[in-house]
Design a protein around this motif. Structure first.
Motif, PDB file in Angstrom:
ATOM      1  N   LEU A 212     -12.097  16.124  68.866  1.00  0.00           N
ATOM      2  CA  LEU A 212     -12.192  16.804  67.867  1.00  0.00           C
ATOM      3  C   LEU A 212     -13.848  16.983  67.268  1.00  0.00           C
ATOM      4  N   HIS A 213     -14.532  16.151  67.553  1.00  0.00           N
ATOM      5  CA  HIS A 213     -16.039  16.380  67.450  1.00  0.00           C
ATOM      6  C   HIS A 213     -16.620  17.435  68.105  1.00  0.00           C
ATOM      7  N   ARG A 214     -16.149  17.439  69.567  1.00  0.00           N
ATOM      8  CA  ARG A 214     -16.457  18.521  70.550  1.00  0.00           C
ATOM      9  C   ARG A 214     -16.209  19.692  69.876  1.00  0.00           C
ATOM     10  N   LEU A 215     -14.872  20.059  69.550  1.00  0.00           N
ATOM     11  CA  LEU A 215     -14.584  21.528  69.070  1.00  0.00           C
ATOM     12  C   LEU A 215     -15.263  21.877  67.822  1.00  0.00           C
ATOM     13  N   GLN A 216     -15.804  20.920  67.014  1.00  0.00           N
ATOM     14  CA  GLN A 216     -16.546  20.990  65.714  1.00  0.00           C
ATOM     15  C   GLN A 216     -17.938  21.438  66.123  1.00  0.00           C
ATOM     16  N   GLU A 217     -18.418  20.874  67.035  1.00  0.00           N
ATOM     17  CA  GLU A 217     -19.923  20.910  67.626  1.00  0.00           C
ATOM     18  C   GLU A 217     -19.972  22.459  68.186  1.00  0.00           C
ATOM     19  N   ALA A 218     -18.976  22.819  68.774  1.00  0.00           N
ATOM     20  CA  ALA A 218     -18.782  24.208  69.496  1.00  0.00           C
ATOM     21  C   ALA A 218     -19.353  25.311  68.830  1.00  0.00           C
ATOM     22  N   TRP A 219     -18.865  25.301  67.381  1.00  0.00           N
ATOM     23  CA  TRP A 219     -19.274  26.289  66.541  1.00  0.00           C
ATOM     24  C   TRP A 219     -20.776  26.336  66.182  1.00  0.00           C
ATOM     25  N   LYS A 220     -21.402  25.275  66.331  1.00  0.00           N
ATOM     26  CA  LYS A 220     -23.038  25.199  65.990  1.00  0.00           C
ATOM     27  C   LYS A 220     -23.761  25.380  67.189  1.00  0.00           C
ATOM     28  N   LYS A 221     -23.163  25.136  68.537  1.00  0.00           N
ATOM     29  CA  LYS A 221     -24.071  25.002  69.728  1.00  0.00           C
ATOM     30  C   LYS A 221     -23.610  26.353  70.571  1.00  0.00           C
ATOM     31  N   GLU A 222     -22.601  26.869  70.732  1.00  0.00           N
ATOM     32  CA  GLU A 222     -22.017  27.728  71.567  1.00  0.00           C
ATOM     33  C   GLU A 222     -22.186  29.109  71.075  1.00  0.00           C
ATOM     34  N   SER A 223     -22.358  30.019  72.236  1.00  0.00           N
ATOM     35  CA  SER A 223     -22.391  31.468  71.442  1.00  0.00           C
ATOM     36  C   SER A 223     -20.953  32.097  71.758  1.00  0.00           C
ATOM     37  N   GLN A 224     -21.012  33.132  70.979  1.00  0.00           N
ATOM     38  CA  GLN A 224     -19.609  33.866  70.669  1.00  0.00           C
ATOM     39  C   GLN A 224     -19.151  34.201  72.112  1.00  0.00           C
ATOM     40  N   ASP A 225     -19.767  34.633  73.110  1.00  0.00           N
ATOM     41  CA  ASP A 225     -19.323  34.891  74.520  1.00  0.00           C
ATOM     42  C   ASP A 225     -18.659  33.728  74.972  1.00  0.00           C
ATOM     43  N   CYS A 226     -19.450  32.641  74.865  1.00  0.00           N
ATOM     44  CA  CYS A 226     -18.938  31.366  75.387  1.00  0.00           C
ATOM     45  C   CYS A 226     -17.635  30.747  74.773  1.00  0.00           C
ATOM     46  N   LEU A 227     -17.609  31.228  73.689  1.00  0.00           N
ATOM     47  CA  LEU A 227     -16.193  30.734  72.773  1.00  0.00           C
ATOM     48  C   LEU A 227     -15.200  31.536  73.348  1.00  0.00           C
ATOM     49  N   GLU A 228     -15.371  32.726  73.342  1.00  0.00           N
ATOM     50  CA  GLU A 228     -14.301  33.757  73.833  1.00  0.00           C
ATOM     51  C   GLU A 228     -13.763  33.660  75.183  1.00  0.00           C
ATOM     52  N   ALA A 229     -14.747  33.374  76.040  1.00  0.00           N
ATOM     53  CA  ALA A 229     -14.309  32.962  77.430  1.00  0.00           C
ATOM     54  C   ALA A 229     -13.564  31.781  77.563  1.00  0.00           C
ATOM     55  N   SER A 230     -13.909  30.372  76.931  1.00  0.00           N
ATOM     56  CA  SER A 230     -13.438  29.397  77.095  1.00  0.00           C
ATOM     57  C   SER A 230     -12.156  29.320  76.303  1.00  0.00           C
ATOM     58  N   VAL A 231     -11.836  30.137  75.042  1.00  0.00           N
ATOM     59  CA  VAL A 231     -10.577  29.862  74.650  1.00  0.00           C
ATOM     60  C   VAL A 231      -9.465  31.169  75.425  1.00  0.00           C
ATOM     61  N   MET A 232     -10.088  32.089  75.948  1.00  0.00           N
ATOM     62  CA  MET A 232      -8.993  33.118  77.121  1.00  0.00           C
ATOM     63  C   MET A 232      -8.652  32.380  78.093  1.00  0.00           C
ATOM     64  N   PHE A 233      -9.506  31.469  78.727  1.00  0.00           N
ATOM     65  CA  PHE A 233      -9.238  30.812  79.939  1.00  0.00           C
ATOM     66  C   PHE A 233      -8.275  29.708  79.611  1.00  0.00           C
ATOM     67  N   ASN A 234      -8.254  29.107  78.553  1.00  0.00           N
ATOM     68  CA  ASN A 234      -7.417  28.049  78.035  1.00  0.00           C
ATOM     69  C   ASN A 234      -6.184  28.130  77.725  1.00  0.00           C
ATOM     70  N   LEU A 235      -5.857  29.610  77.443  1.00  0.00           N
ATOM     71  CA  LEU A 235      -4.558  29.833  76.637  1.00  0.00           C
ATOM     72  C   LEU A 235      -3.414  29.495  77.464  1.00  0.00           C
ATOM     73  N   LEU A 236      -3.288  29.775  78.773  1.00  0.00           N
ATOM     74  CA  LEU A 236      -1.990  29.226  79.464  1.00  0.00           C
ATOM     75  C   LEU A 236      -1.725  27.709  79.479  1.00  0.00           C
ATOM     76  N   ARG A 237      -2.946  27.169  79.564  1.00  0.00           N
ATOM     77  CA  ARG A 237      -3.128  25.677  79.404  1.00  0.00           C
ATOM     78  C   ARG A 237      -2.546  25.094  78.399  1.00  0.00           C
ATOM     79  N   LEU A 238      -2.968  25.849  77.163  1.00  0.00           N
ATOM     80  CA  LEU A 238      -2.647  25.413  75.471  1.00  0.00           C
ATOM     81  C   LEU A 238      -1.026  25.733  75.503  1.00  0.00           C
ATOM     82  N   LEU A 239      -0.579  26.561  76.164  1.00  0.00           N
ATOM     83  CA  LEU A 239       0.941  26.833  75.688  1.00  0.00           C
ATOM     84  C   LEU A 239       1.788  26.128  76.845  1.00  0.00           C
TER      85      LEU A 239
END
Length: 253
Positions: A212-239
């Motif tokens: 949970l701490h890793r995800l919270q820190e992502a908003w402060k440290k990572e760029s929008q491009d990083c967040l978009e790429a991380s989320v899109m490539f994690n979609l199928l694993r999430l599901l």
């Protein structure tokens, strides 16, 4: 004028003594059990007062002391003295019904694949400039307790929805419409599985706290491009992994 109230000195003394007795009963280092018993008997049946059984006035707090003493003796003789039990897993939350999401329909999965493929077509490797891995391969909900898994999935879904909703106004907006509807439905159902107000036994610890701490820190440290790429490539694993694990309950081992 009504006559002034007269305080009974003996009654006041007995009330004060009773209060002192109760403090000795509840506070650490207070009166010993034998001292409490002798005090009760002495106050309730003084030597200079001859009363028939049943007419004596029990000193304040003595009834509670005598009941507790007798109960302790009875439990000790029967071997039924309660002992602290080990922490038990939290029961499933009421209204938590996730079994329907053990597997999504082929149409729903295809909508996510289409959105991911559209993102890959416009994706440049340099855009994925992340200082940390939001969803490392070693992360597996099976390593969490059953009650912790919905909490981890809810945080993952919340981040995913926020990022995808921000992308809905881009050129990928059309391909994200159906995936967003599906994720919003899953997220709404998942709310019933997450404690509304964490208690001492349900506060995040260990591995869950780290995730949970890793995800919270992502908003402060990572760029929008990083967040978009991380989320899109994690979609199928999430599901196909995280969601399926939560939907399977204690059968996810």
């Amino acid at each position: 004028m009504p006559p002034p109230l007269r305080l009974d000195p003996e009654r006041s003394e007995r009330r004060a003594a009773g209060a002192a007795l109760l403090r000795g009963l509840t506070e650490p280092g207070g009166l010993s059990a034998s001292t409490r018993m002798r005090w009760c008997l002495r106050r309730s049946f003084p030597k200079d007062q001859e009363e028939s059984p049943g007419t004596s006035d029990m000193a304040p707090g003595c009834t509670l002391v005598l009941v507790l003493m007798l109960t302790t003796v009875a439990l000790s003789r029967t071997g039924a003295v309660p002992v602290p039990s080990a922490p038990r897993a939290l029961p499933p939350a009421r209204g938590c019904h996730m079994a329907q999401f053990k597997s999504l329909s082929p149409q729903e999965l295809q909508a996510f694949k289409t959105a991911r493929d559209a993102f890959e077509d416009s994706f440049l490797p340099k855009d994925w400039d992340c200082s940390t891995h939001l969803f490392p391969r070693t992360r597996d909900l099976k390593h969490l307790q059953v009650w912790e898994r919905p909490v981890a999935l809810e945080a993952e879904l919340a981040l995913t929805l926020t990022v995808l909703e921000a992308m809905a106004n881009s050129s990928l907006g059309h391909s994200l419409e159906q995936p967003l509807l599906t994720l919003q439905n899953i997220h709404s159902k998942l709310q019933a599985c997450v404690p509304a107000q964490p208690t001492a036994s349900s506060r995040p610890r260990g591995r869950l706290h780290h995730w949970l701490h890793r995800l919270q820190e992502a908003w402060k440290k990572e760029s929008q491009d990083c967040l978009e790429a991380s989320v899109m490539f994690n979609l199928l694993r999430l599901l196909t992994r995280d969601l399926k694990c939560v939907a399977s309950g204690d059968q996810c081992v």
